[in-house]
Motif scaffolding. Structure first.
Motif, PDB file in Angstrom:
ATOM      1  N   UNK A 101      22.509 -63.051 -34.407  1.00 54.77           N
ATOM      2  CA  UNK A 101      22.644 -62.936 -33.031  1.00 54.77           C
ATOM      3  C   UNK A 101      21.368 -63.209 -32.255  1.00 54.77           C
ATOM      4  N   UNK A 102      21.294 -63.501 -31.105  1.00 54.69           N
ATOM      5  CA  UNK A 102      19.989 -63.620 -30.347  1.00 54.69           C
ATOM      6  C   UNK A 102      20.263 -62.464 -29.161  1.00 54.69           C
ATOM      7  N   UNK A 103      19.089 -61.630 -28.960  1.00 53.68           N
ATOM      8  CA  UNK A 103      19.100 -60.687 -27.710  1.00 53.68           C
ATOM      9  C   UNK A 103      18.010 -61.039 -27.075  1.00 53.68           C
ATOM     10  N   UNK A 104      17.780 -62.228 -26.051  1.00 55.88           N
ATOM     11  CA  UNK A 104      16.658 -62.328 -25.416  1.00 55.88           C
ATOM     12  C   UNK A 104      16.214 -61.115 -24.417  1.00 55.88           C
ATOM     13  N   UNK A 105      14.976 -60.752 -24.650  1.00 54.57           N
ATOM     14  CA  UNK A 105      14.645 -59.707 -23.538  1.00 54.57           C
ATOM     15  C   UNK A 105      13.407 -60.215 -22.834  1.00 54.57           C
ATOM     16  N   UNK A 106      13.419 -60.334 -21.554  1.00 56.85           N
ATOM     17  CA  UNK A 106      11.941 -60.608 -20.763  1.00 56.85           C
ATOM     18  C   UNK A 106      11.030 -59.661 -20.886  1.00 56.85           C
ATOM     19  N   UNK A 107       9.754 -59.940 -20.877  1.00 61.04           N
ATOM     20  CA  UNK A 107       8.699 -58.874 -21.136  1.00 61.04           C
ATOM     21  C   UNK A 107       8.997 -57.966 -20.140  1.00 61.04           C
ATOM     22  N   UNK A 108       9.358 -57.943 -18.912  1.00 64.61           N
ATOM     23  CA  UNK A 108       9.260 -57.023 -18.051  1.00 64.61           C
ATOM     24  C   UNK A 108      10.682 -56.153 -17.954  1.00 64.61           C
ATOM     25  N   UNK A 109      11.594 -56.443 -18.792  1.00 64.67           N
ATOM     26  CA  UNK A 109      12.651 -55.686 -18.644  1.00 64.67           C
ATOM     27  C   UNK A 109      12.551 -55.050 -20.049  1.00 64.67           C
ATOM     28  N   UNK A 110      13.556 -53.878 -20.127  1.00 68.74           N
ATOM     29  CA  UNK A 110      13.425 -52.911 -21.499  1.00 68.74           C
ATOM     30  C   UNK A 110      14.939 -52.495 -21.588  1.00 68.74           C
ATOM     31  N   UNK A 111      15.160 -51.843 -22.757  1.00 66.48           N
ATOM     32  CA  UNK A 111      16.537 -51.257 -23.152  1.00 66.48           C
ATOM     33  C   UNK A 111      16.449 -49.830 -22.365  1.00 66.48           C
ATOM     34  N   UNK A 112      17.882 -49.736 -21.842  1.00 71.64           N
ATOM     35  CA  UNK A 112      18.161 -48.617 -21.061  1.00 71.64           C
ATOM     36  C   UNK A 112      18.355 -47.190 -21.768  1.00 71.64           C
ATOM     37  N   UNK A 113      18.957 -47.308 -23.117  1.00 71.80           N
ATOM     38  CA  UNK A 113      19.091 -45.966 -23.647  1.00 71.80           C
ATOM     39  C   UNK A 113      18.662 -46.317 -25.312  1.00 71.80           C
ATOM     40  N   UNK A 114      18.618 -45.390 -26.071  1.00 73.13           N
ATOM     41  CA  UNK A 114      18.127 -45.548 -27.799  1.00 73.13           C
ATOM     42  C   UNK A 114      19.396 -45.971 -28.074  1.00 73.13           C
ATOM     43  N   UNK A 115      20.680 -46.023 -27.677  1.00 73.67           N
ATOM     44  CA  UNK A 115      22.024 -46.672 -28.057  1.00 73.67           C
ATOM     45  C   UNK A 115      22.179 -47.887 -27.853  1.00 73.67           C
ATOM     46  N   UNK A 116      21.320 -48.532 -27.002  1.00 72.87           N
ATOM     47  CA  UNK A 116      21.500 -49.897 -26.337  1.00 72.87           C
ATOM     48  C   UNK A 116      22.043 -50.956 -27.303  1.00 72.87           C
ATOM     49  N   UNK A 117      21.291 -51.187 -28.245  1.00 67.12           N
ATOM     50  CA  UNK A 117      21.568 -52.011 -29.443  1.00 67.12           C
ATOM     51  C   UNK A 117      22.713 -51.942 -30.387  1.00 67.12           C
ATOM     52  N   UNK A 118      22.993 -50.275 -30.367  1.00 67.98           N
ATOM     53  CA  UNK A 118      24.189 -49.945 -31.376  1.00 67.98           C
ATOM     54  C   UNK A 118      25.501 -50.449 -30.351  1.00 67.98           C
ATOM     55  N   UNK A 119      25.465 -50.469 -29.358  1.00 75.02           N
ATOM     56  CA  UNK A 119      26.564 -50.778 -28.474  1.00 75.02           C
ATOM     57  C   UNK A 119      26.635 -52.183 -28.453  1.00 75.02           C
ATOM     58  N   UNK A 120      25.542 -53.135 -28.423  1.00 77.96           N
ATOM     59  CA  UNK A 120      26.034 -54.597 -28.736  1.00 77.96           C
ATOM     60  C   UNK A 120      26.383 -54.714 -30.013  1.00 77.96           C
ATOM     61  N   UNK A 121      25.997 -53.970 -31.140  1.00 75.88           N
ATOM     62  CA  UNK A 121      26.470 -54.191 -32.586  1.00 75.88           C
ATOM     63  C   UNK A 121      27.926 -53.919 -32.538  1.00 75.88           C
ATOM     64  N   UNK A 122      28.318 -52.546 -31.828  1.00 74.28           N
ATOM     65  CA  UNK A 122      29.645 -52.382 -31.876  1.00 74.28           C
ATOM     66  C   UNK A 122      30.553 -53.303 -31.197  1.00 74.28           C
ATOM     67  N   UNK A 123      30.023 -53.981 -30.216  1.00 69.46           N
ATOM     68  CA  UNK A 123      30.944 -54.905 -29.557  1.00 69.46           C
ATOM     69  C   UNK A 123      30.994 -56.153 -30.683  1.00 69.46           C
ATOM     70  N   UNK A 124      30.199 -56.608 -31.299  1.00 70.44           N
ATOM     71  CA  UNK A 124      30.209 -57.736 -32.230  1.00 70.44           C
ATOM     72  C   UNK A 124      31.295 -57.402 -33.164  1.00 70.44           C
ATOM     73  N   UNK A 125      31.393 -56.171 -33.749  1.00 67.25           N
ATOM     74  CA  UNK A 125      32.393 -55.824 -34.464  1.00 67.25           C
ATOM     75  C   UNK A 125      33.625 -55.625 -34.109  1.00 67.25           C
ATOM     76  N   UNK A 126      33.616 -55.061 -32.839  1.00 63.03           N
ATOM     77  CA  UNK A 126      35.080 -55.104 -32.266  1.00 63.03           C
ATOM     78  C   UNK A 126      35.712 -56.502 -31.804  1.00 63.03           C
ATOM     79  N   UNK A 127      34.824 -57.560 -31.603  1.00 67.30           N
ATOM     80  CA  UNK A 127      35.399 -58.742 -31.024  1.00 67.30           C
ATOM     81  C   UNK A 127      34.762 -59.866 -31.975  1.00 67.30           C
ATOM     82  N   UNK A 128      35.430 -60.012 -33.125  1.00 68.42           N
ATOM     83  CA  UNK A 128      34.734 -60.935 -34.363  1.00 68.42           C
ATOM     84  C   UNK A 128      34.852 -62.267 -33.883  1.00 68.42           C
ATOM     85  N   UNK A 129      35.854 -62.802 -32.963  1.00 65.75           N
ATOM     86  CA  UNK A 129      35.749 -64.168 -32.615  1.00 65.75           C
ATOM     87  C   UNK A 129      34.947 -64.530 -31.603  1.00 65.75           C
TER      88      UNK A 129
END
Length: 316
Positions: free
Chosen positions: A87-115
């Motif tokens: 999977x690709x998660x582009x992030x522009x260099x002037x943006x940043x992740x909001x919490x320490x669990x941000x990537x985990x939430x994306x990973x959870x979404x991938x698992x919850x919606x396999x299609x």
């Protein structure tokens, strides 16, 4: 890493080392760890490279200096070409992740919606200097409309900037380097013709807002907005104007840029065909007093009447 990389964090960088450090720091604290970081550097010096060296012990980070300056959006595409994750998660260099669990939430979404192949999240705009913030999330009405017709993005980028998006690394979809103003919505429209967008209703990304952004150089400038919107319309097809949200977007485009004659379209740099309905829209607005067009309610009523009279002319 022994496991295949799940997410590639692609960072198109250009000199903004303070911003980049903030972003990389937000990655070091992520509870989800199955990701790589790919930095593609358009900078003329070693400032970005030096920052990346400092983080290579903390992150699975690959740095690449572009042999020639690629610019926006080709530098984005370069990172996507180098990405090895599923999977690709582009992030522009002037943006940043909001919490320490941000990537985990994306990973959870991938698992919850396999299609699904395209995810986007709520985000927080952060204005540089003032410190003002605003949370942004698509509402249920626009989400339903987006699922029905991705071209509703003409009416406004309700998805958000690329930093809030996660999509499959299929080596098929890239950002169109012929545009800058509509580059993100063009990508989203093309991608969402092939899959369903899944919205994550949680603020997972901080978005930096400031005058350094490309969009600030393009806003309300005829030589940019006119050719690019007509170019995108040529790719989607004129029948998308049958959607009233798209129709209203074109009504507002002509109104806000104060296009009164078709010749002004040509003078703005567009030489292709102008559909008769858009020509009629311009003439209709030209007959209305400016105070009527500038009044939101009267403008909407005028647009709706014009839409009802001309909708059936929207044929390929």
């Amino acid at each position: 890493m022994s496991d295949p990389v799940l997410i590639s964090i692609c960072i198109p960088a250009y000199k903004h080392i303070d911003f980049l450090e903030r972003l990389l720091n937000s990655l070091t604290v992520q509870t989800f760890r199955n990701f790589e970081v790919v930095v593609t550097d358009d900078s003329p010096d070693d400032s970005v490279k030096n920052v990346c060296v400092q983080f290579q012990q903390l992150l699975h980070l690959r740095y690449s200096r572009n042999a020639v300056t690629l610019g926006t959006p080709e530098n984005w595409n370069e990172g996507m070409r180098l990405a090895q994750g599923k999977w690709i998660k582009m992030i522009h260099d002037d943006d940043w992740l909001a919490t320490e669990n941000s990537l985990q939430r994306f990973a959870d979404a991938i698992e919850a919606h396999p299609n699904a192949a395209f995810f986007f999240c709520a985000y927080r705009n952060n204005w540089i200097g003032s410190g003002r913030t605003k949370d942004v999330a698509i509402n249920s009405f626009y989400y339903k409309e987006l699922l029905k017709q991705p071209a509703v993005l003409f009416s406004g980028n309700m998805v958000g900037p690329p930093s809030v998006v996660l999509h499959r690394n299929d080596k098929t979809f890239f950002y169109d380097n012929r545009v800058k103003w509509v580059v993100d919505i063009d990508f989203y429209i093309r991608y969402l013709k092939t899959t369903t967008a899944v919205f994550i209703p949680e603020v997972l990304v901080n978005v930096g807002m400031g005058e350094h952004q490309v969009t600030q150089d393009c806003f309300r400038k005829r030589p940019v907005e006119i050719p690019e919107n007509f170019y995108l319309l040529g790719k989607t097809g004129i029948t998308v104007l049958k959607n009233m949200l798209v129709y209203d977007a074109w009504w507002r485009l002509m109104r806000n840029l104060e296009i009164r004659f078709e010749q002004e379209i040509r003078e703005s740099g567009y030489s292709g065909p102008i559909h008769q309905v858009i020509g009629s829209m311009i003439r209709w607005q030209n007959r209305l007093p400016r105070f009527v067009l500038n009044n939101g309610l009267f403008s909407k009523i005028s647009m709706f009447v014009h839409y009802c009279l001309h909708r059936n002319q929207l044929r390929p």
